[in-house]
Design a protein around this motif. Sequence first.
Motif, mmCIF file in Angstrom:
data_model
loop_
_atom_site.group_PDB
_atom_site.id
_atom_site.type_symbol
_atom_site.label_atom_id
_atom_site.label_comp_id
_atom_site.label_asym_id
_atom_site.label_seq_id
_atom_site.Cartn_x
_atom_site.Cartn_y
_atom_site.Cartn_z
ATOM 1 N N THR A 396 49.029 -11.163 45.735
ATOM 2 C CA THR A 396 50.128 -11.370 44.797
ATOM 3 C C THR A 396 51.210 -10.323 45.043
ATOM 4 O O THR A 396 50.906 -9.146 45.257
ATOM 5 N N CYS A 397 52.455 -10.750 45.012
ATOM 6 C CA CYS A 397 53.572 -9.820 45.273
ATOM 7 C C CYS A 397 53.841 -8.979 44.023
ATOM 8 O O CYS A 397 54.046 -9.517 42.934
ATOM 9 N N GLY A 398 53.838 -7.652 44.222
ATOM 10 C CA GLY A 398 54.105 -6.746 43.106
ATOM 11 C C GLY A 398 55.562 -6.806 42.673
ATOM 12 O O GLY A 398 55.902 -6.456 41.546
ATOM 13 N N ALA A 399 56.452 -7.262 43.577
ATOM 14 C CA ALA A 399 57.887 -7.281 43.264
ATOM 15 C C ALA A 399 58.280 -8.568 42.533
ATOM 16 O O ALA A 399 58.966 -8.521 41.517
ATOM 17 N N CYS A 400 57.865 -9.745 43.055
ATOM 18 C CA CYS A 400 58.346 -10.997 42.445
ATOM 19 C C CYS A 400 57.229 -11.778 41.743
ATOM 20 O O CYS A 400 57.500 -12.754 41.052
ATOM 21 N N GLY A 401 55.970 -11.321 41.925
ATOM 22 C CA GLY A 401 54.867 -11.953 41.197
ATOM 23 C C GLY A 401 54.353 -13.247 41.817
ATOM 24 O O GLY A 401 53.426 -13.847 41.286
ATOM 25 N N SER A 402 54.928 -13.682 42.945
ATOM 26 C CA SER A 402 54.456 -14.945 43.529
ATOM 27 C C SER A 402 53.153 -14.718 44.303
ATOM 28 O O SER A 402 52.880 -13.612 44.779
ATOM 29 N N VAL A 403 52.352 -15.786 44.408
ATOM 30 C CA VAL A 403 51.060 -15.706 45.083
ATOM 31 C C VAL A 403 51.207 -16.251 46.505
ATOM 32 O O VAL A 403 51.743 -17.346 46.696
ATOM 33 N N SER A 410 55.433 -8.706 54.781
ATOM 34 C CA SER A 410 56.471 -8.895 53.766
ATOM 35 C C SER A 410 56.193 -10.170 52.969
ATOM 36 O O SER A 410 55.655 -11.143 53.496
ATOM 37 N N CYS A 411 56.562 -10.109 51.698
ATOM 38 C CA CYS A 411 56.284 -11.229 50.793
ATOM 39 C C CYS A 411 57.045 -12.480 51.262
ATOM 40 O O CYS A 411 58.252 -12.424 51.471
ATOM 41 N N PRO A 412 56.351 -13.611 51.421
ATOM 42 C CA PRO A 412 57.037 -14.823 51.897
ATOM 43 C C PRO A 412 58.116 -15.301 50.920
ATOM 44 O O PRO A 412 59.080 -15.944 51.330
ATOM 45 N N ALA A 413 57.983 -14.929 49.639
ATOM 46 C CA ALA A 413 58.951 -15.399 48.634
ATOM 47 C C ALA A 413 60.174 -14.494 48.545
ATOM 48 O O ALA A 413 61.305 -14.975 48.548
ATOM 49 N N CYS A 414 59.957 -13.172 48.464
ATOM 50 C CA CYS A 414 61.114 -12.278 48.217
ATOM 51 C C CYS A 414 61.375 -11.308 49.361
ATOM 52 O O CYS A 414 62.379 -10.592 49.338
ATOM 53 N N GLY A 415 60.482 -11.225 50.315
ATOM 54 C CA GLY A 415 60.710 -10.349 51.477
ATOM 55 C C GLY A 415 60.360 -8.899 51.239
ATOM 56 O O GLY A 415 60.540 -8.070 52.135
HETATM 57 ZN ZN LIG Z 1 57.754 -11.156 46.461
#
Ligand SMILES: [Zn+2]
Length: 423
Positions: A396-403, A410-415
């Motif tokens: 789970t991304c700590g920055a945007c919360g997406s799974v 890097s987070c696939p949703a927010c980078g």
């Molecule tokens: Zn993210």
Amino acid sequence: MRRLIGFLLATALVIAGVVWLADRPGEVTIHWQGWRVDTSVPVLLAGLLLVLVLFSGLGRMARLVLGAPARFLRYRRTTRQAKGYRALSDGLAAIAMGDGRGAAKLARRADSLLKDPSLTGLLSVQAATLTGNDAVLQLQAMTERPETAFLGHKGLLDLAVKADDRAGALDHGRRAFALNPGAEGLAVTVFDLQMTAGLWAEAEHTLTAARRHGGLRGADLDRRRALVLFARAEAALKADDAALALSLAEDARDADPRFIPAVSLVAELLRRKGKARKAASLILSAFKVTPHPDLIAVWRALGEAETPLDWVKRMQKLTEANPASCEGHLALAEAALEAHLWGQARTHLDKVMAERPSWQTCALLARLERDEKKDENAALIWMAKAPALASDSAWTCGACGSVAPGYSVSCPACGSVGGLEWK
Ligand SMILES: [Zn+2]
């Protein structure tokens, strides 16, 4: 008491001197320029003493008069400084209260009184940021003076980050970091910007400099080192250099042995290289400490063309390495379901349900009811319970919360870099 003793001693000495002189009277005659003076020795001595006192008094007066301008200037300087520091501290208080206009006024006052931009620069910039007035211009001016260059670049970095201007942020971040590599929190910001831009080598240098200057230490430093080495390993893998990828993944695992993505990658690359035994022993020892589903996935891949029953046997071996782990029991239950070992599947699912109920476990219990007894009602009862339960852990991304479906640097949703956590 000391003074009294001193005074009494001095008086006694003077009296003794006067008595001594009175006992020894003598005449003195002075001829000078046609003048003649006749007098006694005590009178002459008294006259000399009078002249001495007179001259010393005149000297003192001259010093008083001549030193007045310098004293006046010193007094003015001290007063200006006191007023300047007062304006500076009042300005900081205004910043704390969010009064941008008041702070800007006090910053100008402190600046004109103290004439020291290294002291007043930060206040001016914070005031400008609060009022939204020409903060960039002020910060740019600060970067041109050596004593305020760091604050200027740091301020421009913060503004660029806020405006999502990554290139600008990276530029000012690099400059600020070069000036003060030990600054609190700066290494992390610069490292993240470099990682986002895919500048692995530069990001590694940032960590080395930060460690040398105390900008990053301990577990935080180890995790970031593991992260950059893992990113380099993934890049090597993309470039079809499996040997380099393995060596980098091993370095990442050594930098932070609890960083599961690196451990799984090492095991997976060893498997691909045909070193299944080494991969298996690595997974077993890692699973003892961190029973992670990513390790189970590589463990499963180790058994090529095996029957569901073989998979149950191998999964049992892994679960024995950490009998308390719900992850192990859940994977074993799934293996048992595939092998139609209903009793074994139920035992493990009941265990997980008692310790850490989740909707995924409910779904497996519903599947068990359907597959074993074809009991749709029992399955529906389990499915009705599921929505009230928490979900199993995931990346789970700590920055945007997406799974995310799996781990990535890097987070696939927010980078956001290094933001994926297992929770
Ligand atoms: Zn993210």
